[in-house]
Design an enzyme around this catalytic site. Structure first.
Site, PDB file in Angstrom:
ATOM      1  N   TYR A 143       7.314  -1.999  -5.649  1.00 58.99           N
ATOM      2  CA  TYR A 143       7.166  -1.809  -4.210  1.00 58.99           C
ATOM      3  C   TYR A 143       5.755  -2.236  -3.826  1.00 58.99           C
ATOM      4  O   TYR A 143       4.775  -1.712  -4.371  1.00 58.99           O
ATOM      5  CB  TYR A 143       7.390  -0.336  -3.823  1.00 58.99           C
ATOM      6  N   ASP A 234      -1.608  -4.108  -8.117  1.00 59.10           N
ATOM      7  CA  ASP A 234      -1.347  -3.201  -7.002  1.00 59.10           C
ATOM      8  C   ASP A 234      -1.553  -1.790  -7.538  1.00 59.10           C
ATOM      9  O   ASP A 234      -0.672  -1.198  -8.159  1.00 59.10           O
ATOM     10  CB  ASP A 234       0.085  -3.398  -6.476  1.00 59.10           C
ATOM     11  N   LYS A 262      -3.949   5.588  -1.233  1.00 60.60           N
ATOM     12  CA  LYS A 262      -3.551   6.933  -1.665  1.00 60.60           C
ATOM     13  C   LYS A 262      -4.672   7.807  -2.245  1.00 60.60           C
ATOM     14  O   LYS A 262      -5.408   8.429  -1.496  1.00 60.60           O
ATOM     15  CB  LYS A 262      -2.381   6.812  -2.636  1.00 60.60           C
TER      16      LYS A 262
HETATM   17  C1  LIG Z   1       2.424   0.339  -5.361  1.00 59.27           C
HETATM   18  C2  LIG Z   1       2.437   0.422  -3.866  1.00 59.27           C
HETATM   19  N1  LIG Z   1       1.974  -0.607  -3.157  1.00 59.27           N
HETATM   20  C3  LIG Z   1       1.943  -0.587  -1.818  1.00 59.27           C
HETATM   21  C4  LIG Z   1       2.397   0.505  -1.128  1.00 59.27           C
HETATM   22  C5  LIG Z   1       2.354   0.513   0.374  1.00 59.27           C
HETATM   23  O1  LIG Z   1       1.359   1.378   0.801  1.00 59.27           O
HETATM   24  P1  LIG Z   1       1.408   2.018   2.275  1.00 59.27           P
HETATM   25  O2  LIG Z   1       2.558   2.967   2.301  1.00 59.27           O
HETATM   26  O3  LIG Z   1       0.067   2.672   2.418  1.00 59.27           O
HETATM   27  O4  LIG Z   1       1.583   0.897   3.218  1.00 59.27           O
HETATM   28  C6  LIG Z   1       2.873   1.612  -1.819  1.00 59.27           C
HETATM   29  C7  LIG Z   1       3.372   2.802  -1.100  1.00 59.27           C
HETATM   30  O5  LIG Z   1       3.934   3.708  -1.653  1.00 59.27           O
HETATM   31  C8  LIG Z   1       2.912   1.565  -3.231  1.00 59.27           C
HETATM   32  O6  LIG Z   1       3.401   2.577  -3.941  1.00 59.27           O
END
Ligand SMILES: Cc1ncc(COP(=O)(O)O)c(C=O)c1O
Length: 422
Positions: A143, A234, A262
């Site tokens: 994700y 990521d 986060k």
């Molecule tokens: C690995 C990862 N990348 C990107 C995102 C997207 O982040 P946001 O919800 O702050 O847009 C998330 C969200 O859970 C994530 O787990």
């Protein structure tokens, strides 16, 4: 503990449904039971009907320091008296940047953003600009936010749009490979010379919490180096959670760019793109990255206070210890009740579901799990005072201690008894 009833939440939810689609402000929340919370404190949530919950969802991860961590809350409240955003630089930015880069150890420069979704896009744009190539590689099941070029589901082995209204051709901007399969990555990189970047969650926290097999991340690094491809980690979930320096520190592999969010800001909406100066400096002109709320005063205050706390009182050993004990308790309780729960992942973030107990190494293994059955069980847990994500991931915070472990164990025991009765 008997099953919780929530008359006030039900009333609020009915009203919410008339105000906002599905009664929620993020589609991810549609799967959770419709509980309205008054407040959170430490590892606990308190609902409008007077019930408390041991929280292992942590707002989908940001509350790594627990809810309303005093030093962060006080710093944000104090600094907000200066204002919020100026559309210009302010005095907290450098300190936040220095702390972040010093904590990571490998990156030269940082840009703050607000969400992981948009900051992942900034990383991909930067990689395209730096290489002059157009495509990227991502892992099945990963994700990287909810935008059209990364939001997908797997149908008959193919990556398909996961949402109505999504532009399917945007998914053609990427090649999808299984996580933990360096040979598949090698093949894609060999067959295509238009690849700017490989973007990878170093631990697939959104897909069964799948850790990298030994050597995988090193191989990804080597393959990117061989082809002049930008490696993007990521670290939106893993950053500042698996170690102060995130997954890069924990696994000893350095990306070219990484995206954080986060855990870095004690629950405040902040993301960051960090990386090598040779890439990051393109943002000084040729490559656009913008955002009205980037590096706001509350955001920088939250980053400074959170990172200071993480550096002065590292919670990592405590989080690992709590997570290990909790995983062990869940396994023992499930066995005692004859419920086939399976657990995998790291103590700081792990995945619970029903199904085949074999360890899964990529997204195809999810097919062996009963995810829908577990989502129902998550409601049973909520009805017994344990708040978890219906998709199976459990997050442990620095605020989870022995009291929380005791309460969680009793409540999980009761939820399993109720599940086994049915
Ligand atoms: C690995 C990862 N990348 C990107 C995102 C997207 O982040 P946001 O919800 O702050 O847009 C998330 C969200 O859970 C994530 O787990």
């Amino acid at each position: 503990m008997s099953t919780l009833t929530r008359a006030r939440s039900a009333e609020l939810f009915e009203r919410a449904c008339s105000l906002t689609p599905g009664g929620v402000h993020s589609n991810v929340r549609l799967a959770s039971p419709p509980v309205f919370f008054e407040r959170g404190s430490g590892a606990w949530l308190y609902d409008t009907d007077g019930h408390d919950y041991v929280d292992y969802l942590l707002g989908q991860g940001p509350n790594f320091l627990g809810h309303a961590p005093p030093s962060v809350t006080e710093a944000v409240a104090r600094e907000m008296r200066r204002g919020s955003v100026f559309g210009a630089q302010h005095v907290l930015e450098n300190q936040a940047g220095e702390l972040l880069l010093d904590s990571l150890g490998w990156a030269d420069k940082v840009r703050f953003g607000v969400t992981g979704t948009e900051t992942d896009q900034a990383a991909l744009r930067l990689a395209r600009a730096a290489t002059g190539r157009t495509k990227f590689v991502r892992c099945g099941g990963a994700y990287h936010g909810w935008l059209d070029n990364v939001l997908s589901t797997t149908v008959d082995g193919q990556s398909e749009p996961a949402s109505a209204g999504q532009l399917p051709h945007h998914l053609q901007d990427s090649y999808v490979v299984p996580f933990n399969d360096a040979a598949a990555l090698d093949t894609v990189l060999t067959e295509h010379d238009d690849i700017a970047a490989v973007i990878v969650e170093p631990v697939m926290c959104n897909t069964g919490v799948i850790p990298p097999v030994p050597g995988y991340l090193e191989n990804v690094r080597r393959l990117c180096d061989q082809r002049g491809v930008v490696l993007i980690f990521d670290e939106v979930i893993t950053g500042f959670r698996l170690a102060l320096g995130g997954a890069a520190e924990r696994f000893g592999v350095t990306p070219d760019l990484a995206v954080y969010g986060k855990a870095m800001a004690g629950g405040w909406p902040v993301a960051a793109l960090a990386g090598k100066a040779s890439l990051m400096d393109m943002l000084a002109g040729a490559v656009t990255h913008a955002g009205t709320f980037n590096s706001s005063i509350p955001a920088c205050a939250a980053v400074i206070a959170s990172l200071s706390l993480l550096r002065e009182h590292p919670p990592y050993a405590g989080v690992e210890a709590h997570g290990s004990k909790l995983m062990e308790s869940i396994e023992k309780l499930a066995a005692r009740h004859g419920v086939p729960l399976r657990i995998q992942g790291l103590p700081a973030a792990f995945h619970v579901s029903f199904g085949d107990s074999e360890v899964i190494h990529d997204h195809t293994g999810l097919a062996k799990l009963d995810l829908a059955g577990y989502a129902e069980f998550a409601k049973t847990l909520a009805n017994h005072g344990v708040w978890v994500a219906p998709r199976g991931v459990w997050y442990v915070s620095a605020a989870h201690g022995d009291d929380e472990l005791r309460a969680a164990t009793e409540r999980i025991d009761a939820a399993l008894a109720s599940h086994a009765e049915r």
